[in-house]
Write a protein that holds these residues in place. Sequence first.
Motif, PDB file in Angstrom:
ATOM      1  N   GLU A  90       2.302  44.727   1.201  1.00  0.00           N
ATOM      2  CA  GLU A  90       2.715  45.363   2.457  1.00  0.00           C
ATOM      3  C   GLU A  90       2.178  44.553   3.653  1.00  0.00           C
ATOM      4  O   GLU A  90       2.871  44.350   4.641  1.00  0.00           O
ATOM      5  CB  GLU A  90       2.128  46.778   2.462  1.00  0.00           C
ATOM      6  N   ALA A  91       0.947  44.077   3.524  1.00  0.00           N
ATOM      7  CA  ALA A  91       0.300  43.374   4.639  1.00  0.00           C
ATOM      8  C   ALA A  91       0.889  41.976   4.886  1.00  0.00           C
ATOM      9  O   ALA A  91       0.798  41.459   5.995  1.00  0.00           O
ATOM     10  CB  ALA A  91      -1.199  43.270   4.382  1.00  0.00           C
ATOM     11  N   ILE A  92       1.475  41.376   3.859  1.00  0.00           N
ATOM     12  CA  ILE A  92       1.968  40.001   4.027  1.00  0.00           C
ATOM     13  C   ILE A  92       3.496  39.932   4.095  1.00  0.00           C
ATOM     14  O   ILE A  92       4.064  38.861   4.320  1.00  0.00           O
ATOM     15  CB  ILE A  92       1.476  39.067   2.893  1.00  0.00           C
ATOM     16  N   LYS A  93       4.140  41.063   3.885  1.00  0.00           N
ATOM     17  CA  LYS A  93       5.601  41.134   3.851  1.00  0.00           C
ATOM     18  C   LYS A  93       6.205  40.550   5.128  1.00  0.00           C
ATOM     19  O   LYS A  93       5.715  40.793   6.209  1.00  0.00           O
ATOM     20  CB  LYS A  93       6.001  42.600   3.756  1.00  0.00           C
ATOM     21  N   ARG A 142       6.126  37.671   6.299  1.00  0.00           N
ATOM     22  CA  ARG A 142       5.531  36.398   6.730  1.00  0.00           C
ATOM     23  C   ARG A 142       6.049  35.278   5.851  1.00  0.00           C
ATOM     24  O   ARG A 142       6.059  35.387   4.638  1.00  0.00           O
ATOM     25  CB  ARG A 142       4.001  36.465   6.584  1.00  0.00           C
ATOM     26  N   LYS A 143       6.447  34.177   6.471  1.00  0.00           N
ATOM     27  CA  LYS A 143       6.984  33.069   5.672  1.00  0.00           C
ATOM     28  C   LYS A 143       5.898  32.089   5.246  1.00  0.00           C
ATOM     29  O   LYS A 143       6.081  31.286   4.344  1.00  0.00           O
ATOM     30  CB  LYS A 143       8.042  32.327   6.492  1.00  0.00           C
ATOM     31  N   SER A 163      10.823  32.869  -1.373  1.00  0.00           N
ATOM     32  CA  SER A 163      11.243  31.467  -1.306  1.00  0.00           C
ATOM     33  C   SER A 163      10.456  30.612  -2.296  1.00  0.00           C
ATOM     34  O   SER A 163       9.357  30.982  -2.711  1.00  0.00           O
ATOM     35  CB  SER A 163      11.098  30.936   0.116  1.00  0.00           C
ATOM     36  N   PRO A 164      11.040  29.458  -2.672  1.00  0.00           N
ATOM     37  CA  PRO A 164      10.393  28.602  -3.665  1.00  0.00           C
ATOM     38  C   PRO A 164       9.131  27.945  -3.105  1.00  0.00           C
ATOM     39  O   PRO A 164       8.939  27.905  -1.889  1.00  0.00           O
ATOM     40  CB  PRO A 164      11.464  27.554  -3.971  1.00  0.00           C
ATOM     41  N   LEU A 194      -1.362  31.184   5.384  1.00  0.00           N
ATOM     42  CA  LEU A 194      -2.259  32.131   4.722  1.00  0.00           C
ATOM     43  C   LEU A 194      -2.189  31.873   3.217  1.00  0.00           C
ATOM     44  O   LEU A 194      -1.154  32.108   2.596  1.00  0.00           O
ATOM     45  CB  LEU A 194      -1.809  33.563   5.054  1.00  0.00           C
ATOM     46  N   CYS A 195      -3.279  31.336   2.648  1.00  0.00           N
ATOM     47  CA  CYS A 195      -3.307  31.029   1.216  1.00  0.00           C
ATOM     48  C   CYS A 195      -4.221  32.027   0.518  1.00  0.00           C
ATOM     49  O   CYS A 195      -5.410  32.094   0.821  1.00  0.00           O
ATOM     50  CB  CYS A 195      -3.807  29.603   0.989  1.00  0.00           C
TER      51      CYS A 195
END
Lengths: 312, 277
Positions: free
Chosen positions: A107-110, A112-113, A136-137, A167-168
């Motif tokens: 939910e928190a990272i949804k 974001r590309k 995405s790949p 963000l990793c």
Amino acid sequence: MICIGARFDDRITGRLDAFSPNSTKIHVDIDPSSINKIVHVDLPIVGDVAHVLEDMVRIWRASSFHSQPELKGWQTQIAKWRARDCLSYRHSDDVIMPQYALQRLNEAIKGRKDVYISTEVGQHQMWAAQYLGFESPNHWLTSGGFGTMGYGLPAAIGAQVAHPGALCINVAGDASILMNIQEMSTAVQHGLAPKTFILNNSYMGMVRQWQQLLHGNRLSHSYTDSLPDFVKLAEAYGAKGIRVTKPGELDDAIQEMIESPEPVLFDCCVAQLTNCFPMIPSGKAHNEMLLPDEATDEAVANAIDTAGKSLV
Amino acid sequence: MQREMTGAEMVLQALKDNGVEHVFGYPGGAVLPIYDELIQQDSIQHILVRHEQGAGHAAEGYARSTGKAGVALVTSGPGATNMVTALTDAMLDSIPMVCITGQVPTNLVGSDAFQECDTVGITRPCTKHNWLVKDVNDLPRILHEAFYVAQSGRPGPVVVDIPKDVQFATGTYDGPQANPSNHKSYRPQLKGDMNAIRAAVELMSKAKRPVFYTGGGVINSGAAASQLLRELVDLTGFPITSTLMGLGAYPASGEQWLGMLGMHGTYEPTWRCTTVI
Ligand SMILES: Cc1ncc(C[n+]2csc(CCOP(=O)(O)OP(=O)(O)O)c2C)c(N)n1
């Protein structure tokens, strides 16, 4: 079945003679030695996926091909299968369910590309694959074929070097993270800020699950009695440590992790004895899958027969 | 552009000529000449890890998230053996990676010298290809070839093992070939057979219960492959599932997405695979 750039790995097929036995199979692969290696295919195509797909798209368009009307019925059938929630689990207000933790992370990272997810190996890896949505790949880094515990933290560092502003996040287990924990020091030295999200169940969860399935629940050496304090450990490396034990604290803590400019060890203390479902027990066919709502202790204990026990 | 230089200088030059910007590594006696070159330039950034396995997986994460080869640099003996797990990992997941290892000087090879191990022997089964460089004049060609082999066809890890005397020796440097795919023996087939592709599309147009089963090969084939896959799925309306390695090639929010396949995959696609005609 149109197999594209995949190799009929045993983790995928389950029992071979029951894997889509009657389908007509097309296999596209750049590696000729992968074709007809495990499964006989009707129509092999050796070539680069992008090149072959380009030709397929062009021919489909140019010849004005259409799908069969039966596809509609097939879709309806699929919709029915979909209606069954195979990723359900029992939520708790007191303890954090690992699946819930990942749903909150998702939910928190949804949207974001610039998010790259790596994992270690175990239950957390499978839950990450199940509960995080990949759009995405090249954004999903996991040790698939070899299953190497210790992969995730250095892989997240590698991705962070290539994408400094991104963000990793390394989704980890408490056992796996200790295999290459020293790389925290690398991250700090080079000003990299990967986040490690530890689903801490104090067990080698995937090993414990197999012991429950195959070995009468005798949990031989799969519990870690003396885990380090991950918050203090992060601080010792000059990074940030966050610990969460209650479901209600998750969202704020995840936000704090994401916004932190430093590397983070996030100690997410989760329910210790959760199993990862669905699961196709080794030696079984795909339609003998264990689903969460059917996986009683008894079903789990009897899921694998003698022949299946020797498989991995 | 031929130029005289040392083996260690060749390593840096070849990395630059192959577009490398980052190297993950750990120093030791047998790679010190290369480290001495690293510090005297700034176009390539070196990331100092804490364990060689970390360098290997970091190179994998770098490769996987960029599509470019990841590069690792480690010393002989324990440096090389610490890389074995990461090399095997990259082998099984088809990740392009170029690993440069130092080796004891050629006159000591085979003598159980300090920090000697048979690196090409140990890594033969866990690399796509590997080389022990015995003559500095072969080094440029081998390094360029290493990048070509790692990144073309089915990608994978390669090892270039360079004895310390070769790093110090002087020889002639040549840049990469304008067209590396003119390689004398390794030319993976990119275009598929047109008759087979036509037959496949025809079969697909007749399918009543079709399913796409896709894997990491789609990702390795580059961004265009994922784009074309999405186009083909839209055109046909066929449902699609993927292995663990292929996640992201088709979006999880896509209309035809069935979820993941495999031991812990979701219910629908796996069930369907067994019942599809
Ligand atoms: C290097 C290595 N050693 C052993 C294993 C076997 N193994 C697979 S999963 C697992 C347990 C992982 O535990 P943890 O990291 O805590 O993750 P969890 O399953 O609890 O999520 C082990 C020991 C492995 N995959 N890799």
